[in-house]
Design an enzyme around this catalytic site. Structure first.
Site, PDB file in Angstrom:
ATOM      1  N   HIS A  44     -72.689 -61.823-105.183  1.00 11.64           N
ATOM      2  CA  HIS A  44     -73.770 -60.933-105.573  1.00 11.64           C
ATOM      3  C   HIS A  44     -75.079 -61.717-105.710  1.00 11.64           C
ATOM      4  CE1 HIS A  44     -70.651 -58.144-107.422  1.00 11.64           C
ATOM      5  NE2 HIS A  44     -70.028 -59.302-107.523  1.00 11.64           N
ATOM      6  N   TYR A  45     -76.195 -60.997-105.757  1.00 11.37           N
ATOM      7  CA  TYR A  45     -77.413 -61.577-106.322  1.00 11.37           C
ATOM      8  C   TYR A  45     -77.781 -60.788-107.575  1.00 11.37           C
ATOM      9  CZ  TYR A  45     -80.136 -57.984-103.653  1.00 11.37           C
ATOM     10  OH  TYR A  45     -80.645 -56.837-103.115  1.00 11.37           O
ATOM     11  N   THR A  46     -78.544 -61.421-108.472  1.00 10.82           N
ATOM     12  CA  THR A  46     -78.846 -60.796-109.758  1.00 10.82           C
ATOM     13  C   THR A  46     -80.061 -59.875-109.699  1.00 10.82           C
ATOM     14  OG1 THR A  46     -80.273 -62.632-110.454  1.00 10.82           O
ATOM     15  CG2 THR A  46     -77.916 -62.782-110.994  1.00 10.82           C
ATOM     16  N   GLU A  69     -72.256 -64.385-109.319  1.00  8.86           N
ATOM     17  CA  GLU A  69     -73.630 -63.905-109.290  1.00  8.86           C
ATOM     18  C   GLU A  69     -74.558 -65.074-108.975  1.00  8.86           C
ATOM     19  OE1 GLU A  69     -75.173 -61.040-109.585  1.00  8.86           O
ATOM     20  OE2 GLU A  69     -73.763 -59.625-110.502  1.00  8.86           O
ATOM     21  N   ASP A 101     -76.595 -56.255-102.193  1.00  8.32           N
ATOM     22  CA  ASP A 101     -76.486 -57.698-102.440  1.00  8.32           C
ATOM     23  C   ASP A 101     -75.229 -58.310-101.808  1.00  8.32           C
ATOM     24  OD1 ASP A 101     -75.356 -56.011-104.541  1.00  8.32           O
ATOM     25  OD2 ASP A 101     -74.809 -57.850-105.586  1.00  8.32           O
TER      26      ASP A 101
END
Length: 341
Positions: free
Chosen positions: A111-113, A175, A233
């Site tokens: 994921h990205y935050t 993340e 993401d």
């Protein structure tokens, strides 16, 4: 005569008493409680000697695999062994471990935050969303662990891949601090790049996790892969091909196979593009690969978002959600390389 009768009567009395005593003794023996010896379970003669459980500070560990790795079985404990403590009874590990077992951790999701470092930490530790690991963007050598790998983190949400659903139950989430995307003047998404330092951390962390838990390439996925209608993401700038080429992480197609499919795909898109049967075939192929797309023979919003998610991962030069000949060729090449077993 009297003397003779007296002797006969005395003899009968003695015999009678002796018989009764014998009966009492026999009765006593019959009623006596018989104590059975304790039953023990013998180990099979062909059972191999198992390595010992390691004890450390009151905790127990088993760090050896005695199972059949070709069946994806594994007996290694990467944490301490957790055991029940039933009141009044003792749990023993005389026959521990059984060889028929494997890991619950079957997926790795990235994921990205969409937040800076400090806010990423706050949200992922103080709210009802979490991940097992957070990779910062501060240029140091630290990776933050937020959740025990043996516990569920709340990172995947409503999700599916192939026949599996609710992937929080079976996945580890990473993340990565990244700004996500912004909309330009035309409304198009403009994504933020990932730093090289971050990618080195992600690669080292991902490699460690997939090696320990024997996670196959088909189960190393983006959030958008498992939830394509609602997530983007880690986006099209996440370097999946670099991870595949340099670290053997995740999936990628073979260029020669793609080119073979591409030649046929160009003909298909010239004559069949809007035919419901052809759209149904594309949806079926997306579903076969792993995506939870509906099969209805129409270029609907769900299909468009699913194609967009696929392009984020495997065709980042073009991620408009429109199926074209090259995207179609890549999808077929991946399905050939990674069939469902």
């Amino acid at each position: 005569m009297r003397k003779t009768l007296y002797i006969i009567g005395l003899s009968f009395f003695v015999f009678s008493c002796t018989s009764q005593k014998s009966v009492k003794q026999n009765t006593s023996r019959t009623n006596k409680q018989v104590i059975q010896p304790k039953t023990t379970i013998a180990k099979a003669n062909n059972e191999k000697q198992k390595p010992q459980i390691t004890h450390d500070g009151g905790s127990e560990f088993f760090t050896t695999n005695i199972a059949d790795a070709t069946k994806n079985n594994n007996t290694i404990s990467y944490g301490s062994i957790v055991s029940a403590k039933p009141a009044g009874y003792k749990v023993v590990k005389t026959y521990f471990p059984a060889v028929g077992q494997n890991f619950r951790q079957r997926y790795l999701i990235l994921h990205y935050t969409a937040l800076p470092d400090d806010k990423s930490i706050t949200v992922l530790t103080q709210q009802e969303v979490s991940a097992h690991y957070l990779v910062n963007n501060t240029g140091d050598n630290e990776i933050y662990q937020l959740v025990d790998e043996n516990k569920r983190a709340y990172h995947a949400g409503v999700s599916s891949w192939r026949s599996d659903k609710n992937l929080n139950d079976t996945s580890i989430g990473i993340e990565i601090v990244n700004a996500g995307f912004r909309a330009d003047s035309t409304g198009s998404r403009v994504f933020a790049a990932f730093s090289d330092d971050q990618m080195k951390k992600v690669a080292a962390l991902a490699k460690d996790i997939i090696t320990r838990y024997q996670i196959p390439p088909t189960n190393v996925l983006s959030h958008s892969d498992i939830a394509p209608t609602r997530k983007q993401d880690p986006g099209p700038l996440f370097p999946w091909k670099k991870l595949y080429d340099e670290y053997q992480i995740g999936m990628w197609y073979d260029e020669a196979t793609k080119q073979t499919f591409f030649e046929q795909a160009q003909l298909d898109f010239t004559t069949k593009y809007n035919e419901p049967s052809f759209i149904f075939l594309i949806q079926t192929t997306l579903q076969k690969f792993g995506y939870g797309v509906e099969l209805n023979g129409a270029w609907d919003d769900t299909t468009k978002k699913t194609i967009e998610a696929f392009q984020y991962h495997f065709r980042p030069q073009k991620y408009d959600g429109v199926m074209d000949a090259e995207t179609w060729a890549i999808l077929q090449a991946l399905n050939q390389k990674y069939p469902i077993k």
